[in-house]
Design an enzyme around this catalytic site. Structure first.
Site, PDB file in Angstrom:
ATOM      1  N   GLU A  62       8.651  42.011  89.350  1.00 24.61           N
ATOM      2  CA  GLU A  62       8.673  43.244  90.132  1.00 24.61           C
ATOM      3  C   GLU A  62       7.378  43.445  90.924  1.00 24.61           C
ATOM      4  O   GLU A  62       7.416  43.842  92.072  1.00 24.61           O
ATOM      5  CB  GLU A  62       8.907  44.430  89.178  1.00 24.61           C
ATOM      6  CG  GLU A  62       9.246  45.745  89.842  1.00 24.61           C
ATOM      7  CD  GLU A  62      10.549  45.699  90.641  1.00 24.61           C
ATOM      8  OE1 GLU A  62      11.296  44.707  90.504  1.00 24.61           O
ATOM      9  OE2 GLU A  62      10.790  46.634  91.413  1.00 24.61           O
ATOM     10  N   ASP A  63       6.235  43.129  90.321  1.00 23.45           N
ATOM     11  CA  ASP A  63       4.956  43.531  90.921  1.00 23.45           C
ATOM     12  C   ASP A  63       4.089  42.391  91.449  1.00 23.45           C
ATOM     13  O   ASP A  63       3.024  42.645  91.997  1.00 23.45           O
ATOM     14  CB  ASP A  63       4.115  44.301  89.884  1.00 23.45           C
ATOM     15  CG  ASP A  63       4.775  45.623  89.513  1.00 23.45           C
ATOM     16  OD1 ASP A  63       5.655  46.058  90.264  1.00 23.45           O
ATOM     17  OD2 ASP A  63       4.398  46.200  88.485  1.00 23.45           O
TER      18      ASP A  63
END
Ligand code: MN
Length: 747
Positions: free
Chosen positions: A92-93
């Site tokens: 996600e990051d």
């Protein structure tokens, strides 16, 4: 719990390496076979990937990953889960992808991380209860692997613990989401410890004043409560020691949210809630549990109605304990929970605990495909079939053995469809107008073919246009839901009359040609009109239209026409054919009469053949449902019929159950069967017959037989107008001496 609530910001920058070292130490103590080299590698990957990113408290981002892994370790999760927890935010990051993780840590870990990322992306907006329930189900279904949910809960727990650093808006929205989504999921999975902490942390932001009020009052009363707890605990400890029971005794103040809820649901002032303390006695065996219960009830006066035995009847989420509330020496009531250590561990960690036991004996059985992975869930479910509330069982079945799919509308509503459903099913589930005017579909922002199979969590968007051509017959080949199918057919029936007439006529002509029947003869008024009337059509166009939309088959009409063409030429007819024709005419007449008096309306179908099922013999006033049989029309069952309740719910068969209802005016007589259990005594049948006679009940059949042990069973088939009359008759029979029960057949 009281020990988790004072997580106020300290502005202390956390050192990830120190935190990791502590985690590694915990794992070394806890799981002897764990590959710490692999865990450490995951930590290094996460640290590098998140380098430069900071948490709101100023600490390096990776501290969050270590904290989540630490919570996962407390839950007793396996090595893959710990590794995945460390990596849970990298997709996600950061720039890392599924392949990168799979290459180094295996696909199992990569799948879990991807699953967590998917859940993170689900948009949440507060909705009414039913929507929330669907959203929870969708998250569980999306997770596929239960470890995804467990890591998501660990992630959320740490985020809630550090929520003090976030903006007020974020505090509120995350707390609401936690209260409505994650705490209920934790509860359903039996994870009381996580559930309580999530609830208390959320409450802190959702109703700060209410929270503070409870905390202040508890603080004020703490010396008094502590003295009380100490003295009770000592009393219980001494007594159990005398009785020779090996037990550990704990006591605590109940957690804040449970006090809060009690105050609001029972409209009580905090001072009106006396049982703020809960005692827990943990013993080695189940007999000890009941032994301790006896001792506690001997020491203190039990409060009536508060004793609950969740050992003999576990809660649906696996929880087991014996609960009782007793009055302490100062007249203060308190609750005592008694359980074994194994029950205790299950109560704290729920599904995670269960799985830990499983890991112990067969190592990595969780990795060997879905069948094995869920075998234990299934066993768990089977062992709980008999328990009280069935929602956990039901939901987990749906989620884990998915025959449903949950997708989003662009507005964020969760729509529940049968597995394999397409954008067309979606469109018709919103409204038949949307389906009928559909000109395009997008899934997750991309234009897709109409027969695309939807996946859990997809966002589905339907483009419509006033000038849409309407549904295509091809759609019937791929739609999965019965309602979409019905609505498409209805559209053809209504909107496409012209087309249906042409199509139907062509189909009929084809069939006749095939049979070698002259079209001129068969479609002449002399032949066609009587056949049309026999089939209850007023005009030839109605007949053609019905063939066109599939209300009647071309072959059936063609057969009739052929026969009539033949019979119009007497020289070709044998005596036997004449007899058969007459028999058929009588049968048709009987059928038509039957149709007129059955009194049933079938959704979306006119003129269909109705049959009352023999298993449950419904009568007007019963809740009923129809089943489309293969070739014999619709059979009508009661909704409490065993055959309906235990039906095959595969999408193919589920679609065959259709809504039916009793017509407004019913003047017919219905046949139904009841069974009477009674003592086997002289004159019983005579007495029942007398009662039936006195009510003018029309009995078709009555048989009675002895079943041994002095008992008899009597089966009566009788004619009634409706369920009211039937109930009246059943009540009267129930009053006959020796009768123990009167039941309708089939349920
Ligand atoms: Mn996270």
């Amino acid at each position: 719990m009281a020990d988790n609530i004072d997580n106020l910001p300290t502005n202390q920058i956390l050192d990830p390496d120190e935190m990791y070292a502590a985690l590694e130490e915990k794992l070394r103590q806890q799981q002897h076979s764990i590959d710490l080299g692999r865990v450490h590698a995951a930590y290094e990957v996460a640290k590098t990937a998140h380098s430069g990113q900071k948490r709101k408290d100023g600490s390096p981002y990776v501290t969050h990953c270590v904290a989540a892994a630490d919570i996962a370790a407390d839950m007793g999760l396996d090595e893959d889960s710990i590794v995945a927890a460390l990596l849970h935010d990298v997709i996600e990051d950061t720039n890392l992808q599924h392949e990168d993780i799979a290459r180094q840590f295996g696909t199992s870990v990569a799948d879990i991380v991807e699953g967590v990322s998917k859940l993170t992306r689900v948009q949440y907006t507060s909705k009414e209860d039913e929507q929330m329930e669907n959203l929870r189900k969708m998250l569980m279904a999306m997770a596929k692997d239960i470890r995804v949910i467990l890591i998501k809960i660990a992630d959320r727990l740490h985020n809630m613990r550090t929520m003090a650093y976030q903006s007020p808006e974020k505090q509120r929205s995350k707390s609401l989401e936690t209260m409505e989504i994650y705490a209920p999921i934790a509860h359903r999975l039996g994870m009381q410890r996580a559930k309580w902490e999530l609830e208390d942390l959320s409450l802190q932001y959702l109703d700060p004043q209410g929270y503070k009020e409870i905390m202040d009052t508890l603080d004020r009363r703490m010396p008094e409560l502590e003295a009380f707890m100490d003295s009770m605990k000592e009393k219980i400890r001494t007594r159990l020691e005398q009785e020779g029971v090996n037990a550990s005794i704990f006591c605590r103040i109940k957690h804040v949210y449970s006090i809060y809820r009690k105050m609001y649901t029972q409209k009580l002032d905090l001072n009106g809630i006396f049982d703020l303390c809960a005692f827990r006695v943990i013993v080695d065996s189940i007999p000890d549990c009941y032994n301790v219960l006896g001792i506690i009830h001997d020491m203190f006066k039990p409060v009536p109605g508060r004793f609950k035995d969740y050992i003999s009847t576990p809660k649906p989420n696996m929880y087991q304990s014996v609960h009782t509330t007793v009055i302490g020496s100062e007249g203060i009531p308190f609750e005592v929970q008694i359980r074994t250590w194994e029950m205790h561990y299950t109560a704290e960690y729920g599904i995670a605990a269960h799985w830990k036991y499983k890991m112990g004996d067969s190592g990595s059985s969780l990795r060997s495909g879905d069948e094995d992975r869920f075998a234990w869930v299934r066993r768990l479910l089977e062992s709980q079939q008999e328990s009280d509330a069935t929602d956990f069982v039901h939901d987990l079945k749906i989620d884990m053995f998915a025959d449903e799919v949950f997708v989003f509308s662009p507005k964020g509503d969760v729509i529940n469809l049968p597995a394999g459903a397409t954008p067309v099913d979606f469109a018709y589930s919103i409204h038949s107008d949307i389906g009928n005017h559909m000109v395009g579909a997008k899934v997750n922002g991309r234009i897709v073919p109409y027969d695309t199979v939807l996946q859990n969590g997809d966002i589905v968007e339907i483009r419509t246009s006033k000038s849409a051509p309407g549904p295509s017959r091809d759609w019937l080949n791929f739609v999965k839901s019965g309602s979409a199918r019905t609505k498409i057919k209805q559209w053809y029936k209504k909107e496409r009359r012209e087309e249906n007439i042409i199509r139907g006529r062509a189909m009929l002509e084809d069939e006749l040609r095939h049979m070698g029947v002259s079209l001129d003869e068969a479609l002449s008024d002399d032949i066609l009109h009587p056949v049309m009337k026999k089939l209850s059509f007023n005009e030839s166009d109605d007949l053609y239209a019905a063939i066109g939309y599939g209300g009647i088959t071309a072959i059936r009409v063609a057969n009739r026409l052929r026969d009539d063409v033949k019979s119009s030429k007497p020289e070709h007819r044998s005596a036997i054919e004449k007899v058969n024709d007459a028999a058929e005419r009588r049968e048709q007449q009987a059928k038509r009469n039957a149709k007129a008096v059955h009194g049933i309306l079938v959704e979306g179908l006119d003129n269909c053949l109705i049959k009352f099922s023999r298993c449950c013999t419904p009568v007007p006033g019963d809740d009923i449902i129809g089943f489309i049989t293969r070739g014999q029309g619709v059979s009508i069952h009661r909704t409490d019929c065993q055959n309906y309740r235990r039906r095959d719910t595969s999408p193919e068969n589920e679609g065959r159950w259709i809504k039916v209802e009793w017509a407004g005016t019913i003047s017919d007589i219905y046949t139904t069967t009841i069974t009477i259990a009674s003592k086997d005594r002289n004159g019983l049948v005579m007495d029942i017959a007398t009662v039936l006679n006195s009510m003018n009940a029309k009995v078709r059949n009555l048989s009675s037989r002895s079943v041994g042990y002095g008992q008899a069973v009597t089966v009566i088939t009788l004619e009634v107008k409706n369920v009211t009359e039937l109930r009246y008759i059943m009540n009267r029979i129930a009053g006959v001496a020796g009768v123990s029960s009167v039941m309708r057949n089939g349920s």
